[in-house]
Scaffold this active site. Structure first.
Site, short mmCIF file in Angstrom:
data_model
loop_
_atom_site.label_atom_id
_atom_site.label_comp_id
_atom_site.label_asym_id
_atom_site.label_seq_id
_atom_site.Cartn_x
_atom_site.Cartn_y
_atom_site.Cartn_z
N LYS A 112 0.80 -1.22 0.00
CA LYS A 112 0.00 0.00 0.00
C LYS A 112 0.83 1.27 0.00
CE LYS A 112 -4.21 -1.69 1.37
NZ LYS A 112 -5.45 -1.01 1.60
N LYS B 22 -18.13 -4.84 -0.01
CA LYS B 22 -19.13 -4.21 -0.87
C LYS B 22 -20.37 -5.09 -0.95
CE LYS B 22 -15.25 -2.33 -3.34
NZ LYS B 22 -14.26 -2.62 -4.40
N ARG C 287 -6.62 -6.61 -11.03
CA ARG C 287 -7.37 -7.79 -11.47
C ARG C 287 -8.78 -7.37 -11.88
NH1 ARG C 287 -10.82 -7.63 -7.20
NH2 ARG C 287 -9.87 -7.14 -5.21
N VAL D 79 -15.17 -8.17 -8.71
CA VAL D 79 -16.50 -8.79 -8.58
C VAL D 79 -17.55 -7.95 -9.31
CG1 VAL D 79 -18.29 -9.48 -6.94
CG2 VAL D 79 -15.89 -9.80 -6.33
#
Ligand code: ADP
Length: 447
Positions: free
Chosen positions: A116, A237, A291, A294
């Site tokens: 991060k 989420k 990537r 979802v």
């Protein structure tokens, strides 16, 4: 073009990738644990290889087994889906060493964005706005207090190796700071084996807005607009939409262009998501996911672009299928994540699905790997499907979502469907008036 793709995943995303491969005339290899012998992705793939026992670390995270499955099946490429090995730089390196195409970014870019502090430093260099905070890891308490005084309270102490919302502590005053540092370091050490922490300004009522980007690895990059993922529970989420109800077309264009230019300069390859907190008209970078996400279908709904096709094209060296000027945003889309969980307590509810009926009709898409009679194993995450609805505007989208939620039936296990049936009729949700804390307050009875 790659010829045979091994899908190193399970569940709805394995099926999602499989569908894209079929459309492109690419052969598919499913891998599965012994708990997934009867899974839909195994049934629908051209070939399948069992890679180990139920626990993920012995199967879906088992790199030697997956490489062996590539050798056995003759797969020339691997799609990692999301989760599992999708952001594992070592996996990308190993595939590379075996001459197998990793459908994703370079190992170096995965590595940079996986740390991060390094990610934030890189983002800043690339001209992406970041949250004010320490320049890097902070080891001394004295130094931490000095930095916190400079940025002003409240601040948040975050783990450099963080993920899944762990290793984060808010300090509201100078007095909270020493304890916040201590607990964040402890949690980070225990969860990630790395106790490095850094400090950021704590934003009180932000929205979570993320920008979908795509690069060809050769310096061409585009953005596909944003997704608003502010409705979260424990940093997970729950409901995502595109476009964000909070942004104007000018703001979308501005942040999108910043992100696309950054990816161009980085020579980024493949799909990526740049996540921001958004407050009072300003964007603050928090992380980049290297990537497919979802919630990618809401972007597909408003752009008409198949993001998995695009990933495969780029990995095959064919470049992007569209220029920025060719991307047109049309209408509004919402995704509900259907989990096999109690809709109030969120306790997992694995088991057999006795009855299943999927909704249909104009603008309704269900991405799921379940079927009537399927038993949800207890070993993996509880996502059993995603309901994605598209309309010409947000009002039409909400009408259609309400109707689709009425139609869908999943019996035998508990699901989060009752929550969505409540949310779709909620006045704040109807107006798009929510921040990242709204859902937790709502669930606690305070919204
Ligand atoms: P992780 O990788 O663990 O999910 P993130 O950096 O993406 O960590 O942050 C997760 C969530 O924590 C964010 O979506 C937001 O809710 C909260 N958060 C992170 N940084 C801040 C901040 N500076 N101010 C307020 N909330 C924050």
């Amino acid at each position: 073009m790659v010829k045979k793709v091994l899908i190193a995943n399970r569940g709805e995303i394995a099926l999602r990738v499989l569908r894209a491969c079929k459309e492109l005339g690419i052969s598919t290899v499913a891998v599965h644990s012994t708990a997934d012998n009867a899974a839909m992705h195994v049934r629908l793939a051209d070939e399948s290889v069992c890679i180990g026992p139920p626990p993920s670390r012995d199967s879906y995270l088992n790199i030697p087994s997956i490489v062996a499955a590539c050798e056995i099946s003759g797969a020339d490429a691997v799609h990692p889906g999301y989760g599992f090995l999708s952001e594992n730089a070592r996996f990308a390196d190993i595939l590379d060493a075996h001459g197998i195409t990793f459908i994703g970014p370079t190992a170096d870019h995965i590595r940079i964005m996986g740390d991060k502090i390094e990610a934030k430093r890189t983002a800043k260099q690339l001209g992406i706005p970041v949250v004010p905070g320490s320049a890097g890891a902070v080891t001394e308490d004295g130094e931490a207090l000095k930095i916190a005084d400079e940025i002003g309270y409240p601040v948040i102490v975050k783990a450099s190796a963080g993920g899944g919302g762990r290793g984060m502590k808010v300090a509201r005053t100078r007095d909270d700071m020493v304890l916040a540092l201590q607990t964040a370091r402890q949690e980070a050490g225990a969860a990630f084996g790395d106790d490095a922490v850094y400090i950021e300004k704590y934003l009180e009522k932000p929205r979570h807005i993320e920008v979908q980007v795509f690069g060809d690895g050769a310096g061409n990059a585009i953005h596909l607009g944003e997704r608003d993922c502010s409705l979260q529970r424990r940093h997970q989420k729950v409901w995502e939409e595109a476009n964000s109800p909070a942004l104007t077309a000018e703001q979308r264009e501005r942040i999108g262009t910043i992100c696309a230019n950054a990816m161009r300069d980085l020579k980024y390859r493949g799909a990526g998501t740049i996540e921001f907190l958004y407050e009072n008209g300003e964007f603050y970078f928090i992380e980049m996911n290297t990537r497919l996400q979802v919630e990618h279908p809401v972007t597909e709904a408003i752009t008409g672009m198949d993001l998995v096709h695009e990933q495969i094209r780029v990995a095959s060296g064919q470049g992007l299928s569209a220029t920025q000027e060719e991307i047109v945003f049309s209408g509004h889309a919402i995704e509900c994540r259907i989990n096999a969980e109690d809709a109030r307590t969120f306790a997992p509810s694995p088991g057999k699905i006795d009855y299943y009926h999927a909704p249909g009709g104009l603008g309704v898409r269900v991405d799921s790997a379940v079927y009537q009679g399927y038993s949800i194993p207890p070993f993996y995450d509880s996502l059993i499907g995603k309901l994605i609805v598209h309309g010409r505007n947000r009002t039409e989208c909400m009408m259609r979502l309400r109707r689709a939620l009425d139609e869908i039936v999943v019996d035998g296990v508990k699901t989060t469907l009752p929550l969505f049936r409540d949310l779709v009729d909620n006045a704040d949700v109807g107006k798009g008036a929510y921040d990242i804390h709204w859902l937790e307050k709502y669930l606690a009875g305070d919204a």
